[in-house]
Write a protein that holds these residues in place. Structure first.
Motif, short mmCIF file in Angstrom:
data_model
loop_
_atom_site.label_atom_id
_atom_site.label_comp_id
_atom_site.label_asym_id
_atom_site.label_seq_id
_atom_site.Cartn_x
_atom_site.Cartn_y
_atom_site.Cartn_z
N MET A 1 6.16 23.27 28.45
CA MET A 1 5.03 22.38 28.51
C MET A 1 5.33 21.15 27.66
O MET A 1 5.81 21.27 26.54
CB MET A 1 3.78 23.11 28.01
CG MET A 1 2.60 22.24 27.84
SD MET A 1 1.13 23.04 27.12
CE MET A 1 1.27 24.73 27.57
N LYS A 2 5.05 20.01 28.23
CA LYS A 2 5.18 18.75 27.49
C LYS A 2 3.77 18.28 27.13
O LYS A 2 2.83 18.52 27.87
CB LYS A 2 5.86 17.69 28.35
CG LYS A 2 7.26 18.01 28.77
CD LYS A 2 7.79 16.89 29.65
CE LYS A 2 9.04 17.31 30.38
NZ LYS A 2 9.41 16.36 31.41
N GLN B 1 5.95 27.28 36.88
CA GLN B 1 6.00 28.65 36.40
C GLN B 1 4.91 28.91 35.34
O GLN B 1 4.29 29.98 35.34
CB GLN B 1 7.39 28.96 35.82
CG GLN B 1 8.49 28.96 36.85
CD GLN B 1 9.05 27.56 37.15
OE1 GLN B 1 8.56 26.53 36.68
NE2 GLN B 1 10.08 27.52 37.98
N GLU B 2 4.68 27.95 34.46
CA GLU B 2 3.62 28.09 33.45
C GLU B 2 2.25 28.16 34.13
O GLU B 2 1.40 28.97 33.74
CB GLU B 2 3.65 26.92 32.46
CG GLU B 2 4.84 26.93 31.53
CD GLU B 2 5.01 25.66 30.74
OE1 GLU B 2 5.51 25.76 29.59
OE2 GLU B 2 4.64 24.56 31.23
N VAL B 3 2.06 27.33 35.15
CA VAL B 3 0.79 27.34 35.89
C VAL B 3 0.60 28.68 36.59
O VAL B 3 -0.47 29.28 36.53
CB VAL B 3 0.73 26.17 36.91
CG1 VAL B 3 -0.49 26.30 37.82
CG2 VAL B 3 0.70 24.83 36.17
N ALA B 4 1.64 29.17 37.25
CA ALA B 4 1.55 30.45 37.97
C ALA B 4 1.19 31.59 37.02
O ALA B 4 0.32 32.41 37.33
CB ALA B 4 2.87 30.76 38.68
N MET C 1 0.17 19.61 36.59
CA MET C 1 1.40 20.33 36.91
C MET C 1 2.50 19.33 37.27
O MET C 1 2.35 18.55 38.22
CB MET C 1 1.18 21.30 38.06
CG MET C 1 2.39 22.14 38.38
SD MET C 1 2.05 23.52 39.50
CE MET C 1 1.68 22.70 41.03
N GLU C 2 3.59 19.37 36.51
CA GLU C 2 4.74 18.51 36.77
C GLU C 2 5.32 18.78 38.15
O GLU C 2 5.49 19.93 38.53
CB GLU C 2 5.85 18.78 35.76
CG GLU C 2 5.59 18.35 34.37
CD GLU C 2 6.79 18.64 33.47
OE1 GLU C 2 7.14 17.75 32.71
OE2 GLU C 2 7.37 19.74 33.56
#
Length: 125
Positions: A1-2, A17-20, A96-97
């Motif tokens: 995460m940025k 992946q972080e969102v999922a 989300m990037e």
């Protein structure tokens, strides 16, 4: 995460992946800012739709315990709408990037369209 500070507020950029992971754990509200047509063709299961054309930050769900994460097709519209939400006074917002394109490139499951019937179908790459 940025993380980037915008008007004194942290704007977070999450990977697909972080969102999922956070969506699966029930930690976020995922909001798709693409058009209704884009959403109907394919989308992340569990995402809500608030198209950029009618995006109203004050209409976003309460931020109690869940962070709001916005996404679009490439990450450009969602970042713009996240900045708009911060300008409207929200202080726990992320996007989300890479958008839905990055979600699919990461081979994460989503809802697509069965081209033979036009019906929605789960896509598990």
């Amino acid at each position: 995460m940025k993380t980037e500070t915008v008007d004194g507020v942290a704007l977070e950029s999450w990977t697909p992946q972080e969102v999922a992971s956070a969506l699966e754990a029930g930690e976020i509200v995922l909001i798709d800012v693409r058009t209704p047509q884009e959403f109907m063709f394919e989308h992340v299961e569990g995402a809500m739709l608030m198209p950029m054309s009618g995006f109203t930050p004050k209409a976003l769900p309460g931020q109690g315990e869940k962070r709001i994460v916005l996404h679009c097709g490439s990450g450009v519209r969602s970042e713009k709408m996240a900045r708009s939400a911060i300008a409207a006074g929200l202080d726990r917002i992320a996007h989300m990037e890479g958008g839905f394109g990055a979600w699919k490139a990461a081979r994460l499951p989503h809802i697509g369209t069965d081209m033979a019937t036009g019906a929605p179908k789960k896509v598990t790459p």
